[in-house]
Scaffold this active site. Structure first.
Site, PDB file in Angstrom:
ATOM      1  N   ASP A  11       4.874 -51.349   1.695  1.00 31.24           N
ATOM      2  CA  ASP A  11       3.412 -51.245   1.577  1.00 31.24           C
ATOM      3  C   ASP A  11       2.755 -52.580   1.199  1.00 31.24           C
ATOM      4  OD1 ASP A  11       3.675 -48.615   2.278  1.00 31.24           O
ATOM      5  OD2 ASP A  11       3.352 -47.798   0.274  1.00 31.24           O
ATOM      6  N   ARG A  62       7.624 -40.895  11.184  1.00 28.38           N
ATOM      7  CA  ARG A  62       7.435 -40.071   9.978  1.00 28.38           C
ATOM      8  C   ARG A  62       8.139 -38.713  10.054  1.00 28.38           C
ATOM      9  NH1 ARG A  62       3.015 -42.459   7.015  1.00 28.38           N
ATOM     10  NH2 ARG A  62       4.052 -41.523   5.257  1.00 28.38           N
ATOM     11  N   LYS A  70      -2.317 -43.998  -6.077  1.00 27.10           N
ATOM     12  CA  LYS A  70      -2.519 -42.910  -5.104  1.00 27.10           C
ATOM     13  C   LYS A  70      -1.196 -42.193  -4.841  1.00 27.10           C
ATOM     14  CE  LYS A  70      -2.327 -44.017  -0.556  1.00 27.10           C
ATOM     15  NZ  LYS A  70      -1.409 -43.299   0.345  1.00 27.10           N
ATOM     16  N   ASN A  71      -0.132 -42.979  -4.619  1.00 29.64           N
ATOM     17  CA  ASN A  71       1.133 -42.364  -4.207  1.00 29.64           C
ATOM     18  C   ASN A  71       1.874 -41.677  -5.348  1.00 29.64           C
ATOM     19  OD1 ASN A  71       0.563 -43.072  -1.629  1.00 29.64           O
ATOM     20  ND2 ASN A  71       1.981 -44.810  -1.527  1.00 29.64           N
ATOM     21  N   CYS A 109       2.608 -41.295  13.154  1.00 31.54           N
ATOM     22  CA  CYS A 109       1.352 -41.965  12.816  1.00 31.54           C
ATOM     23  C   CYS A 109       1.453 -43.431  13.190  1.00 31.54           C
ATOM     24  CB  CYS A 109       1.003 -41.794  11.355  1.00 31.54           C
ATOM     25  SG  CYS A 109       1.906 -42.873  10.264  1.00 31.54           S
ATOM     26  N   ARG A 121      -8.748 -44.452   2.535  1.00 34.97           N
ATOM     27  CA  ARG A 121      -7.683 -43.489   2.228  1.00 34.97           C
ATOM     28  C   ARG A 121      -6.986 -43.838   0.923  1.00 34.97           C
ATOM     29  NH1 ARG A 121      -3.578 -41.945   6.778  1.00 34.97           N
ATOM     30  NH2 ARG A 121      -2.984 -40.750   4.944  1.00 34.97           N
TER      31      ARG A 121
HETATM   32  C1  EPZ Z   1       5.946 -42.981   0.998  1.00 37.91           C
HETATM   33  O1  EPZ Z   1       5.987 -42.367   2.261  1.00 37.91           O
HETATM   34  C2  EPZ Z   1       4.567 -43.589   0.863  1.00 37.91           C
HETATM   35  N1  EPZ Z   1       3.566 -42.542   1.017  1.00 37.91           N
HETATM   36  C3  EPZ Z   1       4.379 -44.669   1.918  1.00 37.91           C
HETATM   37  O2  EPZ Z   1       3.133 -45.299   1.682  1.00 37.91           O
HETATM   38  C4  EPZ Z   1       5.485 -45.711   1.793  1.00 37.91           C
HETATM   39  O3  EPZ Z   1       5.367 -46.650   2.848  1.00 37.91           O
HETATM   40  C5  EPZ Z   1       6.857 -45.040   1.844  1.00 37.91           C
HETATM   41  O4  EPZ Z   1       6.945 -43.980   0.858  1.00 37.91           O
HETATM   42  C6  EPZ Z   1       8.001 -45.991   1.608  1.00 37.91           C
HETATM   43  O5  EPZ Z   1       7.885 -46.562   0.337  1.00 37.91           O
HETATM   44  C7  EPZ Z   1       3.249 -41.787  -0.029  1.00 37.91           C
HETATM   45  O6  EPZ Z   1       3.774 -41.928  -1.128  1.00 37.91           O
HETATM   46  C8  EPZ Z   1       2.183 -40.772   0.171  1.00 37.91           C
HETATM   47  P1  EPZ Z   1       9.880 -42.130   2.853  1.00 37.91           P
HETATM   48  P2  EPZ Z   1       7.174 -41.343   2.614  1.00 37.91           P
HETATM   49  O7  EPZ Z   1      10.176 -40.684   2.997  1.00 37.91           O
HETATM   50  O8  EPZ Z   1       7.553 -40.604   1.396  1.00 37.91           O
HETATM   51  C9  EPZ Z   1      12.734 -42.045   6.719  1.00 37.91           C
HETATM   52  C10 EPZ Z   1       0.953 -45.997   2.132  1.00 37.91           C
HETATM   53  O9  EPZ Z   1       0.535 -46.965   2.818  1.00 37.91           O
HETATM   54  N2  EPZ Z   1      12.698 -40.585   6.578  1.00 37.91           N
HETATM   55  O10 EPZ Z   1      10.366 -42.849   1.649  1.00 37.91           O
HETATM   56  O11 EPZ Z   1       6.748 -40.591   3.808  1.00 37.91           O
HETATM   57  C11 EPZ Z   1      11.396 -42.611   7.185  1.00 37.91           C
HETATM   58  O12 EPZ Z   1      11.281 -42.562   8.589  1.00 37.91           O
HETATM   59  C12 EPZ Z   1       2.070 -45.124   2.631  1.00 37.91           C
HETATM   60  O13 EPZ Z   1       0.464 -45.679   1.027  1.00 37.91           O
HETATM   61  C13 EPZ Z   1      13.511 -39.832   7.372  1.00 37.91           C
HETATM   62  O14 EPZ Z   1      14.270 -40.339   8.200  1.00 37.91           O
HETATM   63  O15 EPZ Z   1       8.306 -42.366   2.997  1.00 37.91           O
HETATM   64  C14 EPZ Z   1      11.447 -44.023   6.631  1.00 37.91           C
HETATM   65  O16 EPZ Z   1      12.164 -44.832   7.507  1.00 37.91           O
HETATM   66  C15 EPZ Z   1       2.436 -45.424   4.054  1.00 37.91           C
HETATM   67  N3  EPZ Z   1      13.455 -38.460   7.230  1.00 37.91           N
HETATM   68  C16 EPZ Z   1      12.253 -43.884   5.335  1.00 37.91           C
HETATM   69  O17 EPZ Z   1      12.944 -42.630   5.445  1.00 37.91           O
HETATM   70  C17 EPZ Z   1      12.646 -37.860   6.319  1.00 37.91           C
HETATM   71  O18 EPZ Z   1      12.654 -36.619   6.241  1.00 37.91           O
HETATM   72  C18 EPZ Z   1      11.431 -43.863   4.055  1.00 37.91           C
HETATM   73  O19 EPZ Z   1      10.417 -42.877   4.143  1.00 37.91           O
HETATM   74  C19 EPZ Z   1      11.820 -38.649   5.503  1.00 37.91           C
HETATM   75  C20 EPZ Z   1      11.859 -40.030   5.655  1.00 37.91           C
END
Ligand code: EPZ
Length: 419
Positions: free
Chosen positions: A303, A118, A19-20, A113, A395
């Site tokens: 995850d 996020r 999915k991701n 969320c 989802r």
């Molecule tokens: C992706 O989310 C995945 N979603 C998430 O899976 C997964 O948990 C996550 O990566 C981490 O591996 C999808 O791929 C659709 P990040 P993403 O940006 O891209 C911080 C699931 O269950 N951050 O890597 O949104 C954030 O707060 C989902 O399938 C900022 O500070 O995650 C976090 O602490 C849930 N500023 C860290 O970075 C930003 O602008 C990693 O988030 C963006 C992120």
């Protein structure tokens, strides 16, 4: 979902496509004028939501038996509305392509969320560095740029989403972009491979530094198969281990799960991995308590944290589980507690004191992976478990109930008001 637990899983099952990885690859398909076909995609709600968003943008996309067709040359709207973005944060992935190709985008701020705040500041930092003018107005990110220009972007934190969005924006920018401290997650790698098949020039995949040389035009890709879903595979493997089952999980890129598989072995699970499959055999006695801390890839994936906690809830001894990615990803803890697990939380650390057995109970799912953890717990627990709000599962897991039934589990999904 009603689960009558205590039956060891038996048989063979396959993980679906990721999915991701599918979500950013779909967004990449918007960068061309010609159509793309993405195969092996999971038929899950987030993918349908993305397809709905494409419809709103004017792109023509449809799903046909695990294939997604995208015809982007009819895009005539550049706004991703709140109603859709609030249901799926990956909608933010349209920001990079719309800005890179059409010079404008208006995307709703996603909001928080169940698992955390996020934020999208890193996505916006990248767009600004590439020369976009960004304003936040009435809950929307409004971005414009005559032509994006390559830049050096150093991410202060590793982010899968921001790496993807920056890459999607930079592939059509003028000149060279360097992304430092970029995500090494396999889903980023897969998106890059798709972009390369479109004609993009990207180097350094998986190294943490990406070098992107902008090109004038990208072409659609008519046959691309997404990577297997490592999180779904891990969930199936964990379910097999927890029920002391004998299960083969096919369609696994075992390299993407190497730390998870190592941790399982450390805990005493009988797992073997070879040639795209993982075999689970019943282990003797109880698993041994084994701690994990979540980190960006190649670290232990957030995850799979909830599923790991379910596994450790009946292991012998105390396991320490640290969640370093999301600030609120322990919502499954009180629910596992209702099933007899002994877990305490201190900040981002959970201490799991293994109990001998869980007992079925009524519990509530709070997000996608929490649902998976409660299912794993329910499959091994004595008696009946009733998981409410199981819609979270749809989802990201395609027909998980059917897959589990095919392995001999007693699992039924009832309409919510049937509970
Ligand atoms: C992706 O989310 C995945 N979603 C998430 O899976 C997964 O948990 C996550 O990566 C981490 O591996 C999808 O791929 C659709 P990040 P993403 O940006 O891209 C911080 C699931 O269950 N951050 O890597 O949104 C954030 O707060 C989902 O399938 C900022 O500070 O995650 C976090 O602490 C849930 N500023 C860290 O970075 C930003 O602008 C990693 O988030 C963006 C992120």
């Amino acid at each position: 979902m009603i689960i009558r637990g205590g039956r060891p899983l038996k048989g063979t099952v396959s993980a679906g496509g990721s999915k991701n990885a599918t979500l950013p690859i779909m967004a990449a398909a918007l960068l061309s004028d010609s159509p793309s076909t993405i195969s092996g995609i999971p038929m899950v709600r987030d993918i349908r939501t993305m397809s709905e968003l494409f419809c709103i943008l004017g792109a023509n996309s449809y799903i046909d038996s695990n294939m997604m067709h995208v015809q982007p040359n009819t895009i005539n709207n550049f706004k991703a509305p709140y109603e859709l973005v609030k249901t799926m944060r990956a909608s933010i992935y349209v920001l990079g392509p719309l800005l890179g190709k059409y010079g404008r985008a208006k995307v709703s701020m996603p909001g928080g969320c169940a698992i955390g705040l996020r934020p999208i500041d890193l996505h916006l930092l990248a767009m600004k560095k590439l020369g976009a003018k960004i304003e936040i107005k009435h809950g929307y990110v409004e971005a414009v740029a005559k032509k994006l220009r390559g830049a050096r972007i150093v991410f202060p934190k590793v982010s899968l989403g921001a790496t993807v969005n920056a890459t999607l924006a930079a592939v059509l920018a003028e000149g060279k972009t360097v992304l430092e401290n970029a995500s090494k997650e396999p889903e980023v790698y897969d998106t890059i491979n798709f972009l390369k098949a479109m004609g993009a020039k990207i180097e350094g995949s998986g190294t943490g530094t990406l070098e992107i040389t902008g090109v004038r035009k990208l072409n659609g890709v008519t046959s691309y198969t997404v990577i297997p879903d490592r999180i779904e595979a891990a969930t199936l493997i964990a379910a097999a281990v927890m029920t002391k089952g004998r299960v083969t999980v096919n369609n696994v890129n075992t390299a993407h799960l190497s730390l998870f598989l190592d941790k399982l072995k450390e805990a005493g699970a009988a797992v073997t991995a070879c040639n795209g499959l993982v075999r689970v055999a019943p282990h003797k006695g109880r698993l041994t308590a084994t701690g994990i801390h979540t980190e960006p890839y190649p670290g232990f994936p957030t995850d799979i944290q909830a599923q790991w906690m379910a596994l450790m809830s009946t292991a012998a001894g105390d396991s320490i589980i640290k969640e370093n990615i999301w600030e609120n990803r322990f919502m499954h803890v009180p629910e596992l507690g209702r099933m007899g697990a002994d877990i305490t939380i201190d900040g981002n650390t959970a201490v799991v004191r293994g109990v001998k057995k869980l007992s079925g109970a009524s519990v509530m799912a709070s997000d996608l992976r929490a649902s998976a953890a409660l299912i794993i717990a329910g499959l091994s627990a004595g008696g009946e478990t009733e998981i409410r709000r199981i819609y979270h599962l749809e989802r990201g897991y395609e027909a998980l109930d059917e897959k589990l039934r095919s392995l001999g589990a007693s699992v039924d999904i009832l309409p919510e008001d049937g509970l």
